[in-house]
Design a protein around this motif. Structure first.
Motif, PDB file in Angstrom:
ATOM      1  N   ARG A 138     -60.214 -11.670  64.158  1.00  0.00           N
ATOM      2  CA  ARG A 138     -58.816 -11.929  64.494  1.00  0.00           C
ATOM      3  C   ARG A 138     -58.111 -12.832  63.496  1.00  0.00           C
ATOM      4  NH1 ARG A 138     -60.667 -12.553  69.943  1.00  0.00           N
ATOM      5  NH2 ARG A 138     -59.501 -14.435  70.361  1.00  0.00           N
ATOM      6  N   ARG A 169     -55.823 -21.409  51.392  1.00  0.00           N
ATOM      7  CA  ARG A 169     -55.686 -22.629  52.210  1.00  0.00           C
ATOM      8  C   ARG A 169     -54.973 -22.259  53.500  1.00  0.00           C
ATOM      9  NH1 ARG A 169     -57.643 -26.583  48.170  1.00  0.00           N
ATOM     10  NH2 ARG A 169     -59.122 -24.948  47.786  1.00  0.00           N
ATOM     11  N   PRO A 170     -55.604 -21.465  54.357  1.00  0.00           N
ATOM     12  CA  PRO A 170     -54.852 -20.894  55.484  1.00  0.00           C
ATOM     13  C   PRO A 170     -54.645 -21.845  56.653  1.00  0.00           C
ATOM     14  CG  PRO A 170     -57.099 -20.071  55.488  1.00  0.00           C
ATOM     15  CD  PRO A 170     -57.003 -21.067  54.371  1.00  0.00           C
ATOM     16  N   PRO A 191     -53.365 -25.348  58.084  1.00  0.00           N
ATOM     17  CA  PRO A 191     -52.563 -26.532  57.737  1.00  0.00           C
ATOM     18  C   PRO A 191     -53.368 -27.803  57.943  1.00  0.00           C
ATOM     19  CG  PRO A 191     -51.358 -25.108  59.276  1.00  0.00           C
ATOM     20  CD  PRO A 191     -52.740 -24.548  59.159  1.00  0.00           C
ATOM     21  N   ALA A 243     -58.734 -15.325  37.977  1.00  0.00           N
ATOM     22  CA  ALA A 243     -57.494 -14.926  38.645  1.00  0.00           C
ATOM     23  C   ALA A 243     -57.425 -13.413  38.813  1.00  0.00           C
ATOM     24  CB  ALA A 243     -56.283 -15.432  37.867  1.00  0.00           C
ATOM     25  N   ALA A 277     -55.320  -8.397  52.044  1.00  0.00           N
ATOM     26  CA  ALA A 277     -54.012  -8.502  52.686  1.00  0.00           C
ATOM     27  C   ALA A 277     -53.440  -7.141  53.040  1.00  0.00           C
ATOM     28  CB  ALA A 277     -53.042  -9.257  51.776  1.00  0.00           C
ATOM     29  N   ARG A 291     -45.235 -28.196  54.666  1.00  0.00           N
ATOM     30  CA  ARG A 291     -46.506 -28.386  55.365  1.00  0.00           C
ATOM     31  C   ARG A 291     -47.307 -27.109  55.544  1.00  0.00           C
ATOM     32  NH1 ARG A 291     -43.492 -31.899  58.870  1.00  0.00           N
ATOM     33  NH2 ARG A 291     -44.318 -31.045  60.784  1.00  0.00           N
ATOM     34  N   GLY A 334     -48.554 -22.101  58.417  1.00  0.00           N
ATOM     35  CA  GLY A 334     -49.147 -22.228  59.738  1.00  0.00           C
ATOM     36  C   GLY A 334     -48.698 -23.452  60.504  1.00  0.00           C
ATOM     37  N   ALA A 335     -47.926 -24.323  59.862  1.00  0.00           N
ATOM     38  CA  ALA A 335     -47.524 -25.575  60.513  1.00  0.00           C
ATOM     39  C   ALA A 335     -46.207 -25.440  61.258  1.00  0.00           C
ATOM     40  CB  ALA A 335     -47.435 -26.698  59.476  1.00  0.00           C
ATOM     41  N   PHE A 392     -46.511 -12.480  50.849  1.00  0.00           N
ATOM     42  CA  PHE A 392     -47.564 -11.792  50.106  1.00  0.00           C
ATOM     43  C   PHE A 392     -48.925 -11.837  50.772  1.00  0.00           C
ATOM     44  CE2 PHE A 392     -44.666 -13.252  46.517  1.00  0.00           C
ATOM     45  CZ  PHE A 392     -43.932 -12.071  46.545  1.00  0.00           C
ATOM     46  N   TRP A 393     -49.161 -12.811  51.661  1.00  0.00           N
ATOM     47  CA  TRP A 393     -50.425 -12.860  52.362  1.00  0.00           C
ATOM     48  C   TRP A 393     -50.202 -12.494  53.805  1.00  0.00           C
ATOM     49  CZ3 TRP A 393     -51.853 -18.367  50.241  1.00  0.00           C
ATOM     50  CH2 TRP A 393     -51.941 -18.297  48.833  1.00  0.00           C
ATOM     51  N   ARG A 394     -51.193 -12.625  54.661  1.00  0.00           N
ATOM     52  CA  ARG A 394     -51.068 -12.426  56.117  1.00  0.00           C
ATOM     53  C   ARG A 394     -51.546 -13.705  56.795  1.00  0.00           C
ATOM     54  NH1 ARG A 394     -49.414  -6.705  56.055  1.00  0.00           N
ATOM     55  NH2 ARG A 394     -48.284  -7.405  54.270  1.00  0.00           N
ATOM     56  N   PRO A 418     -51.851 -15.202  62.363  1.00  0.00           N
ATOM     57  CA  PRO A 418     -52.584 -14.231  63.168  1.00  0.00           C
ATOM     58  C   PRO A 418     -51.629 -13.469  64.079  1.00  0.00           C
ATOM     59  CG  PRO A 418     -53.587 -16.419  63.336  1.00  0.00           C
ATOM     60  CD  PRO A 418     -52.316 -16.575  62.584  1.00  0.00           C
ATOM     61  N   LEU A 447     -52.797 -14.526  39.662  1.00  0.00           N
ATOM     62  CA  LEU A 447     -52.348 -15.760  39.015  1.00  0.00           C
ATOM     63  C   LEU A 447     -51.523 -16.597  39.982  1.00  0.00           C
ATOM     64  CD1 LEU A 447     -51.383 -14.338  35.511  1.00  0.00           C
ATOM     65  CD2 LEU A 447     -53.228 -15.959  36.000  1.00  0.00           C
ATOM     66  N   SER A 474     -51.386 -16.511  43.416  1.00  0.00           N
ATOM     67  CA  SER A 474     -52.075 -17.061  44.575  1.00  0.00           C
ATOM     68  C   SER A 474     -53.053 -18.150  44.164  1.00  0.00           C
ATOM     69  CB  SER A 474     -52.786 -15.952  45.351  1.00  0.00           C
ATOM     70  OG  SER A 474     -53.873 -15.437  44.620  1.00  0.00           O
ATOM     71  N   GLN A 475     -53.677 -18.012  43.006  1.00  0.00           N
ATOM     72  CA  GLN A 475     -54.573 -19.066  42.530  1.00  0.00           C
ATOM     73  C   GLN A 475     -53.789 -20.347  42.239  1.00  0.00           C
ATOM     74  OE1 GLN A 475     -57.725 -18.168  43.376  1.00  0.00           O
ATOM     75  NE2 GLN A 475     -58.527 -18.656  41.365  1.00  0.00           N
ATOM     76  N   ALA A 521     -52.793 -21.925  45.590  1.00  0.00           N
ATOM     77  CA  ALA A 521     -53.910 -22.449  46.360  1.00  0.00           C
ATOM     78  C   ALA A 521     -54.534 -23.677  45.697  1.00  0.00           C
ATOM     79  CB  ALA A 521     -54.974 -21.368  46.552  1.00  0.00           C
ATOM     80  N   ASN A 522     -54.544 -23.711  44.356  1.00  0.00           N
ATOM     81  CA  ASN A 522     -55.309 -24.751  43.674  1.00  0.00           C
ATOM     82  C   ASN A 522     -54.471 -25.867  43.066  1.00  0.00           C
ATOM     83  OD1 ASN A 522     -58.071 -23.576  43.871  1.00  0.00           O
ATOM     84  ND2 ASN A 522     -57.104 -21.909  42.771  1.00  0.00           N
TER      85      ASN A 522
END
Lengths: 195, 195
Positions: free
Chosen positions: A17, A102-103, A105, A152, A163, B17, B20-21, B100-102, B105, B157, B159-160, B163-164
DNA sequence: GTCTATATGTTGATAGAC
DNA sequence: GTCTATCAACATATAGAC
């Protein structure tokens, strides 16, 4: 062990999920427990994520080790490691998105946990150096910039696959099936000059 | 309008934040309202995400249009569109990760909302065809597989980077600064044969 | 040690008063 | 339009039974 049972359920939940769907109550239900009981095993929900992060890292490292055991340091091992990482990520989409994005928070894995994967990354970085030194790649391929570009590319194929077509396999996925083409593009780009 | 004010706050929250926040209560607090009042403007929290998704899509399309207005269909416009998408994504990390991501949930944008971005994707796909027909790229570059590989490279490129090293700029980011190198790698890979 | 019972505060959401 | 009241589910925490 009870902790591992709980983590098994947690892993199943995020696989089915999504990473963000994990709750303490959900794990407790799956175990036939009350939610507060789980706090004897985990300090918090973030603590569960931390254990999942560590577990995912260890499993991924094992999987890559198994896939590359017969390889010597160098270009071939670098490429096969990448394929192994991508195959594992498609088979474990929940753990993979926890590891690579980093899904959640506010969730940051402990530094010690982070170090497990770092050894694997450093080995691939070293493979790139060896590849350049052996002449499998050009000398200028031995750089952190080229290594970041390399990671990358595979990360892009992997995240796009998860995704956009999460139910596909590594072999048949619209994006992951392009892996060898992408790797070849990289290898040709940094091929040694024919001088 | 009150709806747009709420969306402004929502956008700020996910930028600061993470996607998801976002909570209904958080938006209400920022507006000096009680949470139930917001349900006059949005059907649910997913409804807020849906409006944010639509807003992000429209803004991204505008940004890409502005950046490529002086371009003719073809390779140059394809490359500049990609740079524009990446610059916008780094400036709008919250909206970009929603697009761009999911990350949420159970959240799936309405089909109508999805169609906004589809026109932009189709234009880039057409640019790839034109590039192949004009001889800027090899004929076999005009394929959905090559197009997916192209999008995966920039998505990787991007998303990396997010994320980083999320606080970096497009120009200085450890990953986004490799964009032109990556684009050149792609262009060389599918360069027309010199026959 | 392992769990239950219980409590607090927050969330998404609905119904209905003003 | 905005509020209060209310609900169920949530993360989290503590006290205490066994």
């Amino acid at each position: 062990m009870t902790v591992n049972e709980a983590l098994d359920h947690a892993e199943r939940i995020i696989t089915e999920r999504g990473v963000g769907a994990l709750t303490v109550a959900e794990i407790a239900r799956a175990m036939g427990m009350r939610p507060p009981s789980l706090y004897k095993y985990f300090s918090s929900l973030h603590g569960v994520y931390d254990e999942l992060f560590a577990r995912g890292n260890k499993r991924l490292v094992s999987h890559v080790d198994d896939a590359t055991q017969s390889y010597q340091p160098g270009l071939d091992r670098l490429l096969e490691s990448t394929r192994a990482i991508m195959r594992w990520s498609i088979l474990n989409p929940g753990l993979a998105s926890l590891l690579f994005w980093r899904p959640i928070p506010g969730f940051q894995p402990r530094a010690e946990t982070h170090a497990i994967a770092e050894t694997m990354v450093q080995r691939s970085r070293a493979d790139l150096s060896v590849a350049a030194q052996k002449g499998s790649l050009a000398p200028n391929a031995d750089s952190d910039e080229v290594f970041r570009l390399f990671t990358a590319i595979s990360a892009g194929l992997c995240s796009q696959q998860l995704a956009n077509e999460p139910q596909a396999t590594y072999e048949t996925g619209l994006f992951t099936s392009l892996t060898d083409e992408a790797l070849d593009m990289f290898v040709q780009r940094y091929a040694p000059s024919p001088s």
